[in-house]
Write a protein that holds these residues in place. Structure first.
Motif, PDB file in Angstrom:
ATOM      1  N   ALA A 119       0.845  -1.201   0.000  1.00  0.00           N
ATOM      2  CA  ALA A 119       0.000   0.000   0.000  1.00  0.00           C
ATOM      3  C   ALA A 119       0.874   1.243   0.000  1.00  0.00           C
ATOM      4  CB  ALA A 119      -0.919   0.009   1.219  1.00  0.00           C
ATOM      5  N   ILE A 120       0.495   2.208  -0.836  1.00  0.00           N
ATOM      6  CA  ILE A 120       1.216   3.474  -0.888  1.00  0.00           C
ATOM      7  C   ILE A 120       0.183   4.608  -0.941  1.00  0.00           C
ATOM      8  CG2 ILE A 120       1.437   3.343  -3.407  1.00  0.00           C
ATOM      9  CD1 ILE A 120       4.104   4.887  -3.104  1.00  0.00           C
ATOM     10  N   ASP A 121       0.370   5.599  -0.088  1.00  0.00           N
ATOM     11  CA  ASP A 121      -0.552   6.738  -0.030  1.00  0.00           C
ATOM     12  C   ASP A 121       0.281   8.011  -0.086  1.00  0.00           C
ATOM     13  OD1 ASP A 121      -2.420   8.699   0.501  1.00  0.00           O
ATOM     14  OD2 ASP A 121      -3.410   7.609   2.112  1.00  0.00           O
ATOM     15  N   MET A 122       0.176   8.731  -1.192  1.00  0.00           N
ATOM     16  CA  MET A 122       0.943   9.962  -1.401  1.00  0.00           C
ATOM     17  C   MET A 122       0.005  11.171  -1.511  1.00  0.00           C
ATOM     18  SD  MET A 122       4.213   9.291  -1.481  1.00  0.00           S
ATOM     19  CE  MET A 122       5.475   8.096  -1.878  1.00  0.00           C
ATOM     20  N   SER A 123      -1.014  11.228  -0.687  1.00  0.00           N
ATOM     21  CA  SER A 123      -1.957  12.341  -0.742  1.00  0.00           C
ATOM     22  C   SER A 123      -1.258  13.669  -0.474  1.00  0.00           C
ATOM     23  CB  SER A 123      -3.064  12.141   0.303  1.00  0.00           C
ATOM     24  OG  SER A 123      -3.806  10.976   0.040  1.00  0.00           O
ATOM     25  N   TYR A 124      -1.757  14.735  -1.117  1.00  0.00           N
ATOM     26  CA  TYR A 124      -1.235  16.097  -0.949  1.00  0.00           C
ATOM     27  C   TYR A 124       0.250  16.199  -1.318  1.00  0.00           C
ATOM     28  CZ  TYR A 124      -5.429  15.944   1.931  1.00  0.00           C
ATOM     29  OH  TYR A 124      -6.710  15.731   2.376  1.00  0.00           O
ATOM     30  N   SER A 125       0.689  15.390  -2.284  1.00  0.00           N
ATOM     31  CA  SER A 125       2.109  15.359  -2.643  1.00  0.00           C
ATOM     32  C   SER A 125       2.399  16.268  -3.828  1.00  0.00           C
ATOM     33  CB  SER A 125       2.528  13.926  -2.981  1.00  0.00           C
ATOM     34  OG  SER A 125       1.956  13.541  -4.227  1.00  0.00           O
ATOM     35  N   ASN A 126       3.701  16.394  -4.149  1.00  0.00           N
ATOM     36  CA  ASN A 126       4.150  17.170  -5.302  1.00  0.00           C
ATOM     37  C   ASN A 126       4.424  16.281  -6.515  1.00  0.00           C
ATOM     38  OD1 ASN A 126       4.128  19.690  -3.940  1.00  0.00           O
ATOM     39  ND2 ASN A 126       6.081  19.185  -2.976  1.00  0.00           N
ATOM     40  N   LEU A 127       4.000  15.025  -6.458  1.00  0.00           N
ATOM     41  CA  LEU A 127       4.286  14.095  -7.537  1.00  0.00           C
ATOM     42  C   LEU A 127       3.702  14.571  -8.869  1.00  0.00           C
ATOM     43  CD1 LEU A 127       3.716  10.573  -5.929  1.00  0.00           C
ATOM     44  CD2 LEU A 127       5.873  11.537  -6.706  1.00  0.00           C
ATOM     45  N   GLU A 128       4.526  14.505  -9.886  1.00  0.00           N
ATOM     46  CA  GLU A 128       4.077  14.796 -11.248  1.00  0.00           C
ATOM     47  C   GLU A 128       4.015  13.525 -12.083  1.00  0.00           C
ATOM     48  OE1 GLU A 128       6.672  17.745 -12.827  1.00  0.00           O
ATOM     49  OE2 GLU A 128       5.954  19.344 -11.487  1.00  0.00           O
ATOM     50  N   VAL A 129       4.865  12.559 -11.714  1.00  0.00           N
ATOM     51  CA  VAL A 129       4.907  11.274 -12.419  1.00  0.00           C
ATOM     52  C   VAL A 129       4.902  10.168 -11.378  1.00  0.00           C
ATOM     53  CG1 VAL A 129       6.226   9.778 -13.963  1.00  0.00           C
ATOM     54  CG2 VAL A 129       6.219  12.257 -14.334  1.00  0.00           C
ATOM     55  N   PHE A 130       4.062   9.158 -11.585  1.00  0.00           N
ATOM     56  CA  PHE A 130       4.037   8.024 -10.665  1.00  0.00           C
ATOM     57  C   PHE A 130       4.005   6.734 -11.468  1.00  0.00           C
ATOM     58  CE2 PHE A 130       1.795   4.781  -8.183  1.00  0.00           C
ATOM     59  CZ  PHE A 130       2.625   4.745  -7.067  1.00  0.00           C
ATOM     60  N   GLU A 131       4.991   5.883 -11.240  1.00  0.00           N
ATOM     61  CA  GLU A 131       5.058   4.600 -11.927  1.00  0.00           C
ATOM     62  C   GLU A 131       5.006   3.492 -10.890  1.00  0.00           C
ATOM     63  OE1 GLU A 131       8.483   4.426 -14.365  1.00  0.00           O
ATOM     64  OE2 GLU A 131       7.918   6.127 -15.630  1.00  0.00           O
TER      65      GLU A 131
END
Length: 543
Positions: free
Chosen positions: A515-527
């Motif tokens: 499980a991965i939770d990146m809420s409110y992040s600055n991610l532009e690309v997610f693989e």
């Protein structure tokens, strides 16, 4: 009048709709509602008084008043009825020992004018939350909307959990679809506005600081017909309310007397209100350790029910006598120690430190293959699952679990198996003190900055690189510099709110990630990771 009788006898929903009528005219018998005694068999003095009383009762019910276009008003009626019918009661045992007598102590609060708050105080496990649920189930039809927020003290420790609590409260008060608002202060303002107009019934469970109250409710005036119950392990003082126009009635819950205690113990040990023949003396001895605490009585009863033989009872009670700690704490610890497998005990500690309030299915996937033990923990009263599938644990049990972890290394948090206190986690990351023993770590930097001055935000990944057994990592608005190449390959859960980078580090091992939770992040690309070992993968992104 027949409708009101059905409401009382069958607890049916009644929704008054006032079309071109002022509810005050109905309640005060003005204008067309001015009923008088007449010389007829129908409008006798007796019948007129019955109708007047009925009209007064209808006027006090939470209803709808026509305003604006009738098409919109009809939609409002439909939405209101839908929300009422969609209401879910709390499941409570059929025979709640001692609950009816305690409800009588505070029953007048519901109808008390100009008193918005009831504070139910008492020690952990004394039945505060159960009493609040009992009142909630009995009162919900009299209000526009209802809300019950559980385990607030623990859930307020993290920024994202606090925001979720506020959003839940706001959605409950207003009804309808979920609302996502990014700021705690913004939600507080929205809640303040809603509380001024809505007639609501709210339960705030486990409040320990008046600041939690302010964050959730604000400081402005509340609808005079609203009722708010607070449960707390601390004695709530008048200072909590003196700067506001709120009035609070306080009630210290009474522990069970000997007869009630015996009844509750036997209910769990023998599925009876009385002890089995030959066990009365031992049952009375068991009461001594519980001190009238319902949680301790239920847990001890369930523990003794595993083997209803006199030798087992005698052995169990002797083990309680050897402990120096209080009887209640000893009973809780004994239930933990008697879990059938070490994996059950480790699961209990994981949940106590990191997963209270989380979705059961979500946690099962993260902690599999040990998830089956959640039922074992639940059967022994060490854990419960809420109606909306959230994992819940009594504060006494959670504190016991955390204390077990503290005892692993009293003065050196980095050498423990789990670290959840923001101050401890911050010190570990700033000094690079990670160790091979750490399996889980949590740090909410936003919350820490509200508690103590934070000297440096320059944190390194060095400490993580030393945590070879790290499985659970929960970071909120934490900025880490350095390489992720040596972060534990056993990592199963990565929850990182406000992740600062634009991409997931390519050197971060994600082979066992569930499980991965990146809420409110600055991610532009997610693989997603290329290899997933054929397991389900939970992913939550909010950028």
């Amino acid at each position: 009048m027949l409708i009101l009788e059905q409401r009382k006898e069958c607890n049916q929903l009644v929704l008054p709709v006032f079309c071109h009528v002022d509810p005050s005219d109905v309640g005060k018998h003005n204008k067309t509602f001015a009923i008088q005694v007449k010389d007829s068999s129908r409008w006798t003095e007796y019948n007129v008084n019955l109708w007047k009383k009925a009209l007064e009762e209808v006027a006090l019910l939470a209803g709808l008043i026509l305003s604006g276009p009738e098409t919109e008003f009809l939609k409002k009626i439909v939405d209101t009825i839908y929300n009422k019918l969609d209401y879910k009661k709390f499941h409570l045992p059929v025979n709640l020992t001692g609950m009816a007598t305690r409800y009588k102590d505070i029953k007048s609060f519901i109808n008390e004018p100009n008193v918005n708050f009831l504070a139910i105080c008492g020690m952990g496990g004394s039945g505060k939350t159960t009493l609040a649920k009992y009142i909630y189930n009995s009162s919900w039809r009299s209000f526009d909307n209802m809300s019950f927020l559980e385990e607030i003290s623990d859930r307020c420790k993290r920024y994202d959990d606090l925001l979720q609590l506020q959003e839940q409260l706001l959605n409950d008060i207003l009804g309808g679809k979920n609302r996502r608002i990014p700021s705690v202060s913004q939600v507080t303002c929205k809640i303040e506005e809603a509380l001024q107009t809505k007639r609501v019934f709210i339960v705030l469970d486990d409040i320990t600081d008046h600041r939690q109250l302010v964050t959730l409710l604000g400081t402005r005036k509340i609808n005079a017909q609203s009722k708010i119950i607070i449960t707390s392990r601390v004695l709530i003082t008048d200072q909590w309310f003196e700067s506001r126009s709120w009035r609070c009635q306080k009630y210290t819950i009474r522990l069970l007397n000997d007869d009630e205690s015996l009844s509750l113990l036997c209910d769990h040990a023998f599925i009876s209100k009385f002890p089995t023949e030959g066990f009365k003396k031992l049952a009375l001895q068991a009461l001594h350790y519980c001190e009238g605490n319902p949680l301790a009585l239920a847990m001890l009863g369930r523990l003794l029910a595993e083997d209803n033989s006199i030798p087992f009872w005698e052995s169990t009670l002797r083990s309680l006598e050897k402990e120096i700690v209080s009887g209640i704490q000893c009973i809780l610890l004994r239930s933990y120690e008697l879990l059938p497998h070490e994996s059950n005990r480790q699961l209990f500690l994981h949940i106590a430190c990191f997963f209270i309030g989380k979705d059961k299915d979500y946690v099962e996937k993260i902690l599999e293959p040990d998830y089956y033990a959640i039922k074992i923990l639940s059967n022994r009263f060490l854990l419960s699952v809420s109606p909306n599938n959230k994992l819940m644990m009594h504060s006494l049990l959670q504190e016991m679990g955390k204390d077990i972890v503290r005892q692993e290394a009293l003065k050196f948090p980095a050498k423990r198996s789990r670290v959840w206190l923001n101050s401890d986690s911050y010190k570990i990351l700033t000094k690079g003190e990670g160790s091979e023993t750490l399996e889980g770590l949590a740090l909410d930097l936003e919350m820490l900055r509200t508690e103590v001055p934070v000297k440096s935000l320059d944190l390194k990944t060095d400490a993580l690189n030393k945590m070879d057994k790290l499985k659970l990592l929960h970071l909120n608005f934490v900025y880490l510099d350095g390489s992720y190449q040596n972060v534990s390959e056993d990592l199963r859960w990565l929850c990182w709110f406000g992740f600062h980078l634009k991409t997931i580090p390519s050197d971060l091992s994600m082979g066992k990630l569930v499980a991965i939770d990146m809420s409110y992040s600055n991610l532009e690309v997610f693989e997603l990771p290329m290899v997933r070992n054929s397991v389900s993968f939970f992913c939550c992104l909010s950028m």
